[in-house]
Design a protein around this motif. Structure first.
Motif, PDB file in Angstrom:
ATOM      1  N   ASN A  54      -4.003  -9.301  -2.846  1.00  0.00           N
ATOM      2  CA  ASN A  54      -3.164  -9.205  -4.040  1.00  0.00           C
ATOM      3  C   ASN A  54      -3.779 -10.049  -5.149  1.00  0.00           C
ATOM      4  OD1 ASN A  54      -0.812  -7.670  -2.871  1.00  0.00           O
ATOM      5  ND2 ASN A  54      -0.824  -9.432  -1.514  1.00  0.00           N
ATOM      6  N   PHE A  55      -3.878  -9.463  -6.350  1.00  0.00           N
ATOM      7  CA  PHE A  55      -4.520 -10.171  -7.459  1.00  0.00           C
ATOM      8  C   PHE A  55      -3.622 -10.342  -8.680  1.00  0.00           C
ATOM      9  CE2 PHE A  55      -7.873  -8.437  -4.851  1.00  0.00           C
ATOM     10  CZ  PHE A  55      -8.710  -9.515  -4.709  1.00  0.00           C
ATOM     11  N   THR A  56      -2.523  -9.641  -8.738  1.00  0.00           N
ATOM     12  CA  THR A  56      -1.599  -9.732  -9.859  1.00  0.00           C
ATOM     13  C   THR A  56      -0.409 -10.586  -9.447  1.00  0.00           C
ATOM     14  OG1 THR A  56      -2.244  -7.508 -10.545  1.00  0.00           O
ATOM     15  CG2 THR A  56      -0.222  -8.389 -11.498  1.00  0.00           C
ATOM     16  N   ALA A  57       0.037 -11.457 -10.347  1.00  0.00           N
ATOM     17  CA  ALA A  57       1.189 -12.322 -10.049  1.00  0.00           C
ATOM     18  C   ALA A  57       2.382 -11.477  -9.626  1.00  0.00           C
ATOM     19  CB  ALA A  57       1.546 -13.162 -11.278  1.00  0.00           C
ATOM     20  N   THR A  60       2.894  -8.153  -3.994  1.00  0.00           N
ATOM     21  CA  THR A  60       2.717  -8.427  -2.566  1.00  0.00           C
ATOM     22  C   THR A  60       2.454  -7.162  -1.752  1.00  0.00           C
ATOM     23  OG1 THR A  60       5.097  -8.268  -2.154  1.00  0.00           O
ATOM     24  CG2 THR A  60       4.203 -10.465  -2.659  1.00  0.00           C
ATOM     25  N   SER A  61       2.238  -6.045  -2.423  1.00  0.00           N
ATOM     26  CA  SER A  61       2.083  -4.771  -1.712  1.00  0.00           C
ATOM     27  C   SER A  61       0.754  -4.653  -0.982  1.00  0.00           C
ATOM     28  CB  SER A  61       2.221  -3.609  -2.688  1.00  0.00           C
ATOM     29  OG  SER A  61       1.102  -3.569  -3.565  1.00  0.00           O
ATOM     30  N   GLY A  62      -0.272  -5.326  -1.470  1.00  0.00           N
ATOM     31  CA  GLY A  62      -1.598  -5.214  -0.888  1.00  0.00           C
ATOM     32  C   GLY A  62      -2.403  -4.041  -1.412  1.00  0.00           C
ATOM     33  N   GLU A  63      -1.819  -3.244  -2.290  1.00  0.00           N
ATOM     34  CA  GLU A  63      -2.509  -2.057  -2.809  1.00  0.00           C
ATOM     35  C   GLU A  63      -3.781  -2.418  -3.583  1.00  0.00           C
ATOM     36  OE1 GLU A  63      -2.057   1.190  -2.137  1.00  0.00           O
ATOM     37  OE2 GLU A  63      -0.637   0.378  -0.682  1.00  0.00           O
ATOM     38  N   THR A  88       1.302 -10.760   4.720  1.00  0.00           N
ATOM     39  CA  THR A  88       0.756  -9.924   5.767  1.00  0.00           C
ATOM     40  C   THR A  88       1.607  -8.674   5.972  1.00  0.00           C
ATOM     41  OG1 THR A  88      -0.039 -11.923   6.848  1.00  0.00           O
ATOM     42  CG2 THR A  88      -0.018  -9.918   8.164  1.00  0.00           C
ATOM     43  N   HIS A  89       0.969  -7.521   5.866  1.00  0.00           N
ATOM     44  CA  HIS A  89       1.601  -6.243   6.142  1.00  0.00           C
ATOM     45  C   HIS A  89       0.841  -5.615   7.303  1.00  0.00           C
ATOM     46  CE1 HIS A  89       4.076  -6.291   2.529  1.00  0.00           C
ATOM     47  NE2 HIS A  89       3.019  -6.776   1.899  1.00  0.00           N
ATOM     48  N   LEU A  90       1.466  -5.537   8.452  1.00  0.00           N
ATOM     49  CA  LEU A  90       0.804  -5.045   9.647  1.00  0.00           C
ATOM     50  C   LEU A  90       0.250  -3.634   9.460  1.00  0.00           C
ATOM     51  CD1 LEU A  90      -0.006  -5.671  12.500  1.00  0.00           C
ATOM     52  CD2 LEU A  90       2.206  -4.816  13.272  1.00  0.00           C
TER      53      LEU A  90
END
Length: 172
Positions: A54-57, A60-63, A88-90
């Motif tokens: 994640n790079f944007t404040a 948290t999606s991980g996209e 963490t998204h499994l």
């Protein structure tokens, strides 16, 4: 010397990983966003990437990390990539590991586990690059033999067979 690219928007994470790897004799370069990370990769000599997801404040999606992963993979299909995130998204981890990610670690990471993974991946990368270099050299030598001698369409892959053909052409 091996070089690891760290891509994380958190300066503290980049510094901490940089110091950890440096203590263990691994050179690092860092980027705070995917664009700069890809630019550093394009310059070459990167043996492994440790990337955030994640790079944007407040994201948290991980996209963003998934997208970066595929861009890195496109740039170098054999590049070992360690995914690192506080969120963490499994499902995401399983998807990317199936697609070739080397590992998926949660923040805060375990230094010993991370260093073991990094060392193993760097050794595998070095062995893979050496094998590619040897294959390329072998193919060059095979082509030279085929240009010089009529091998009647003989096809072979092993080094032992190449030595046998080389000896046979010298005797003939």
């Amino acid at each position: 010397m091996s070089k690891v690219l760290i891509i994380d928007d958190n300066e503290g994470v980049c510094s901490a990983l940089g110091m950890l790897l440096d203590v263990h004799g691994v050179h690092t370069v860092s980027a705070n966003d995917p664009v700069n990370g890809l630019k550093l990769l394009a310059k070459g000599d990167i043996d492994l990437v440790i990337q955030d997801m994640n790079f944007t404040a407040d994201t948290t999606s991980g996209e963003e990390g998934v997208q970066l992963y595929y861009q890195l993979r496109k740039a170098d299909p054999d590049l070992p990539i360690i995914l690192l995130t506080a969120w963490t998204h499994l499902e995401t981890a399983v998807e990317l590991v199936r697609k070739g990610a080397s590992d998926y670690l949660a923040k805060p990471w375990d230094d010993a586990k991370l260093m073991t993974t990094v060392r193993n991946l760097l050794e595998l990368r070095e062995a893979m690059l050496l094998a590619k270099e040897n294959d390329s050299e072998r193919l060059t030598q095979q082509n030279k033999l085929a240009e010089t001698y009529d091998l009647c369409g003989l096809v072979y892959a092993s080094r032992a067979m190449h030595e046998l053909v080389s000896v046979a052409t010298r005797i003939a």
